[in-house]
Motif scaffolding. Structure first.
Motif, mmCIF file in Angstrom:
data_model
loop_
_atom_site.group_PDB
_atom_site.id
_atom_site.type_symbol
_atom_site.label_atom_id
_atom_site.label_comp_id
_atom_site.label_asym_id
_atom_site.label_seq_id
_atom_site.Cartn_x
_atom_site.Cartn_y
_atom_site.Cartn_z
ATOM 1 N N PRO A 28 11.222 -9.979 69.315
ATOM 2 C CA PRO A 28 11.195 -9.890 68.026
ATOM 3 C C PRO A 28 11.825 -11.078 67.169
ATOM 4 O O PRO A 28 12.863 -11.714 67.840
ATOM 5 C CB PRO A 28 11.216 -8.582 67.478
ATOM 6 C CG PRO A 28 12.180 -8.222 68.426
ATOM 7 C CD PRO A 28 11.673 -8.797 69.826
ATOM 8 N N SER A 30 13.496 -11.051 64.808
ATOM 9 C CA SER A 30 14.899 -10.870 64.332
ATOM 10 C C SER A 30 15.781 -10.966 65.216
ATOM 11 O O SER A 30 16.745 -11.395 64.820
ATOM 12 C CB SER A 30 14.785 -9.100 63.960
ATOM 13 O OG SER A 30 14.294 -8.512 65.155
ATOM 14 N N LEU A 33 16.569 -14.758 65.098
ATOM 15 C CA LEU A 33 17.352 -14.989 63.875
ATOM 16 C C LEU A 33 18.853 -14.739 64.224
ATOM 17 O O LEU A 33 19.714 -15.717 63.763
ATOM 18 C CB LEU A 33 16.880 -14.001 62.518
ATOM 19 C CG LEU A 33 15.506 -14.618 61.838
ATOM 20 C CD1 LEU A 33 15.184 -13.763 60.733
ATOM 21 C CD2 LEU A 33 15.924 -16.197 61.328
ATOM 22 N N GLU A 34 19.124 -13.719 64.999
ATOM 23 C CA GLU A 34 20.575 -13.662 65.194
ATOM 24 C C GLU A 34 21.086 -14.701 66.097
ATOM 25 O O GLU A 34 22.293 -15.121 66.210
ATOM 26 C CB GLU A 34 20.554 -12.227 66.064
ATOM 27 C CG GLU A 34 20.559 -11.106 65.078
ATOM 28 C CD GLU A 34 21.494 -10.876 63.897
ATOM 29 O OE1 GLU A 34 22.712 -11.282 64.257
ATOM 30 O OE2 GLU A 34 20.946 -10.654 62.880
ATOM 31 N N SER A 59 19.148 -14.352 56.029
ATOM 32 C CA SER A 59 18.159 -14.931 56.343
ATOM 33 C C SER A 59 16.852 -14.365 55.913
ATOM 34 O O SER A 59 15.944 -14.925 55.795
ATOM 35 C CB SER A 59 17.988 -14.565 58.026
ATOM 36 O OG SER A 59 18.189 -13.342 58.282
ATOM 37 N N HIS A 60 16.768 -13.063 55.430
ATOM 38 C CA HIS A 60 15.618 -12.284 55.023
ATOM 39 C C HIS A 60 15.411 -12.964 53.454
ATOM 40 O O HIS A 60 16.298 -12.983 52.688
ATOM 41 C CB HIS A 60 15.913 -11.100 54.817
ATOM 42 C CG HIS A 60 15.752 -10.296 56.429
ATOM 43 N ND1 HIS A 60 17.017 -10.582 57.109
ATOM 44 C CD2 HIS A 60 14.940 -10.035 57.256
ATOM 45 C CE1 HIS A 60 16.739 -10.076 58.420
ATOM 46 N NE2 HIS A 60 15.430 -9.352 58.395
ATOM 47 N N LYS A 62 14.079 -11.704 50.184
ATOM 48 C CA LYS A 62 13.735 -10.446 49.803
ATOM 49 C C LYS A 62 13.360 -10.521 48.384
ATOM 50 O O LYS A 62 12.662 -9.408 47.605
ATOM 51 C CB LYS A 62 14.986 -9.506 49.878
ATOM 52 C CG LYS A 62 14.999 -9.115 51.453
ATOM 53 C CD LYS A 62 16.166 -8.139 51.510
ATOM 54 C CE LYS A 62 16.243 -7.695 52.826
ATOM 55 N NZ LYS A 62 17.389 -6.526 53.075
ATOM 56 N N GLU A 71 4.830 -7.013 61.746
ATOM 57 C CA GLU A 71 6.381 -6.509 62.176
ATOM 58 C C GLU A 71 7.167 -7.259 62.973
ATOM 59 O O GLU A 71 8.513 -7.307 62.898
ATOM 60 C CB GLU A 71 6.142 -5.097 62.684
ATOM 61 C CG GLU A 71 5.556 -4.147 61.757
ATOM 62 C CD GLU A 71 5.455 -2.654 62.248
ATOM 63 O OE1 GLU A 71 5.985 -2.246 63.644
ATOM 64 O OE2 GLU A 71 4.767 -1.791 61.516
ATOM 65 N N SER A 72 6.647 -8.014 64.046
ATOM 66 C CA SER A 72 7.658 -8.502 64.886
ATOM 67 C C SER A 72 7.931 -9.999 64.255
ATOM 68 O O SER A 72 8.899 -10.675 64.814
ATOM 69 C CB SER A 72 6.910 -9.043 66.281
ATOM 70 O OG SER A 72 5.802 -9.639 65.974
ATOM 71 N N TRP A 73 7.663 -10.368 63.212
ATOM 72 C CA TRP A 73 7.849 -11.576 62.467
ATOM 73 C C TRP A 73 9.090 -11.364 61.468
ATOM 74 O O TRP A 73 9.293 -10.312 61.111
ATOM 75 C CB TRP A 73 6.741 -12.140 61.813
ATOM 76 C CG TRP A 73 5.528 -12.670 62.410
ATOM 77 C CD1 TRP A 73 5.194 -12.223 63.488
ATOM 78 C CD2 TRP A 73 4.548 -13.550 62.092
ATOM 79 N NE1 TRP A 73 3.896 -12.984 64.085
ATOM 80 C CE2 TRP A 73 3.802 -13.893 63.233
ATOM 81 C CE3 TRP A 73 4.688 -14.612 61.161
ATOM 82 C CZ2 TRP A 73 2.783 -14.759 63.006
ATOM 83 C CZ3 TRP A 73 3.549 -15.689 61.029
ATOM 84 C CH2 TRP A 73 2.723 -15.614 62.127
ATOM 85 N N GLU A 74 9.674 -12.313 60.760
ATOM 86 C CA GLU A 74 10.624 -12.423 59.791
ATOM 87 C C GLU A 74 10.448 -13.698 58.852
ATOM 88 O O GLU A 74 9.982 -14.533 59.271
ATOM 89 C CB GLU A 74 12.138 -12.444 60.328
ATOM 90 C CG GLU A 74 12.289 -11.383 61.350
ATOM 91 C CD GLU A 74 12.705 -10.116 60.680
ATOM 92 O OE1 GLU A 74 13.092 -10.154 59.317
ATOM 93 O OE2 GLU A 74 12.825 -9.018 60.997
ATOM 94 N N CYS A 76 12.531 -15.973 56.530
ATOM 95 C CA CYS A 76 13.693 -16.585 56.515
ATOM 96 C C CYS A 76 13.629 -17.827 55.586
ATOM 97 O O CYS A 76 12.464 -18.340 55.144
ATOM 98 C CB CYS A 76 14.448 -16.985 57.914
ATOM 99 S SG CYS A 76 13.561 -18.016 58.772
#
Length: 455
Positions: A28, A30, A33-34, A59-60, A62, A71-74, A76
């Protein structure tokens, strides 16, 4: 066909996660991003990059999510993925004469294609330039609405109005380029740009631009899919083939496959056409197949049209009045391009024994009709299929691609057309062919309608 809008529709689907399916086995975004955060901390610690001052590294995004993503996306910020607005500089004396020097006019607007590659020796350039390397995404911050974004295929030097963006392997350059060229990002920059005559996207707004980030493997699939679709669009443009022409050609090919027995598989349990003809006492066409235009499956037979169709003169169904109105309910037909030429309120002589094929005896144009009607002239023939041997829709599809070169001095049904040989499948297979044709045509029409909607 407006290919600019078509390209944007494809990009819109892509950055929303709707162009290719998600793979649950993908790592994913997420996690990605880490890894990006960890790499950024390492580079800061090694003093290879400077920390961002006065801004959050969170990163998010909001505050306002521009749109929903899988769901597997983010979501940023662009500044987390690359050093937006920061690049190595080179003055003219540091640039080799054979080096590639890139200016905004060298990039085609909207497509982002390189129009020409210019070497320093060919251009009298005395300004400081940004240094870029192979694989960098070259983004024009000036007049972003021109949509000039290019991936460098070799090292070079560009005007400072172009920003080299290095995504360090965490974002596929092609995917990043497609996001930056999407209508979503263009709308964002339109709100943020400053300056009237020469609007630019500032560094702060560029760093803080919300970026839809998929898993790395999905980025690759998206980029590959977009590229293949764009290549197809380019081919359509090169051939000057309109979308309507493309769909019509595809439909013709479907009909060609249908009448050759190649559209649906044969079923050995179907009663062969030869057995059906023998049982009904109908004479087959010549058994010598050498003079027929193509081979047909073993369960099919060649037969004359007049063996499966009955015709009726339309004398008592001809409209008397030429006073047509859209407020009337009974359509008046011709078999030509107009087909329905108007509506009448004449209640007498309405044809009701449906469905039928309307056939123009002079031009050999035809139409399948499943609603009550009247006709314009006696040149029309009303054709009915023998239901025990033929599906009238199958016959109608066959007639639609076997039109003769008609003229106004000859009646074709009586003299020639009724004697045309038709490839006749088993009755059950005729139904399967009709269903397959109709389903395929509906799909093609939906594609056409959806693409027209974005024009």
């Amino acid at each position: 066909m407006d290919t600019k809008l078509l390209r944007q529709k494809i990009l819109d689907l892509a950055i929303r996660g709707k162009l290719v399916p998600q793979d649950p086995n993908d790592e994913p975004a997420s996690v990605l991003l880490e890894k990006i955060r960890a790499e950024k901390k390492r580079l800061i610690k090694e003093k290879k990059i400077k920390p961002t001052k006065g801004k959050s590294d969170k990163s998010h995004y909001k505050k306002e999510v521009p749109f929903e993503v899988p769901e597997s996306w983010e979501w940023c910020r662009l500044g987390l993925l690359c050093e937006y607005g920061k690049s190595e500089k080179a003055n003219p004396t540091q640039i080799n004469d054979n080096a590639w020097v890139l200016d905004l006019e060298d990039i085609e607007k909207d497509s982002g294609k390189l129009l020409k590659r210019v070497r320093k020796i060919e251009k009298d350039s005395k300004s400081t330039r940004n240094v870029f390397k192979k694989g960098d995404v070259l983004y024009s911050k000036l007049r972003t609405y021109l949509n000039k974004v290019l991936i460098a295929d070799q090292k070079g030097y560009c005007t400072t109005e172009i920003l080299p963006l290095d995504f360090n392997g965490f974002v596929v350059p092609e995917y990043a380029r497609y996001v930056l060229m999407s209508n979503y990002f263009l709308d964002y920059t339109a709100e943020c740009c400053y300056g009237v005559k020469m609007p630019r996207l500032g560094t702060y707004d560029g760093e803080n631009a919300p970026f839809p980030l998929p898993p790395l493997n999905e980025q690759k699939r998206i980029s590959s899919k977009i590229n293949s679709l764009f290549v197809l669009i380019d081919r359509i443009n090169e051939n000057q083939l309109s979308l309507e022409q493309f769909v019509n050609q595809t439909k013709s090919k479907v009909l060609e496959l249908a009448i050759k027995g190649k559209l649906v598989p044969q079923n050995p349990e179907d009663e062969p056409a030869s057995t059906l003809l023998e049982r009904l006492g109908i004479k087959k066409a010549s058994s010598d197949t050498s003079h027929y235009p193509f081979k047909i499956p073993k369960s099919w037979e060649w037969i004359e049209l007049n063996s499966v169709l009955e015709y009726e003169q339309p004398t008592k169904y001809i409209v008397k009045s030429t006073e047509y109105s859209d407020t009337y309910s009974i359509p008046v037909l011709t078999a030509g391009k107009s087909f329905i030429i108007g509506y009448t309120n004449e209640k007498e002589g309405v044809y009701k024994d449906l469905p039928v094929i309307i056939f123009d005896d002079f031009t050999t144009s035809s139409k399948y009709v499943d609603f009550e009607f009247k006709v314009k002239s006696s040149a029309m023939k009303i054709l009915r299929a023998r239901k025990d041997i033929a599906n009238i829709k199958y016959i109608a599809f066959f007639i639609s691609i076997t039109r003769l070169a008609g003229n106004t001095h000859k009646r074709y049904w009586i003299s020639e057309y009724s004697k045309i040989k038709i490839p006749l499948p088993p009755l059950a297979e005729q139904q399967r062919i009709v269903e397959k044709i109709e389903d395929t045509f509906k799909t093609l029409d939906r594609i056409l309608d959806s693409l027209k909607a974005i024009n």
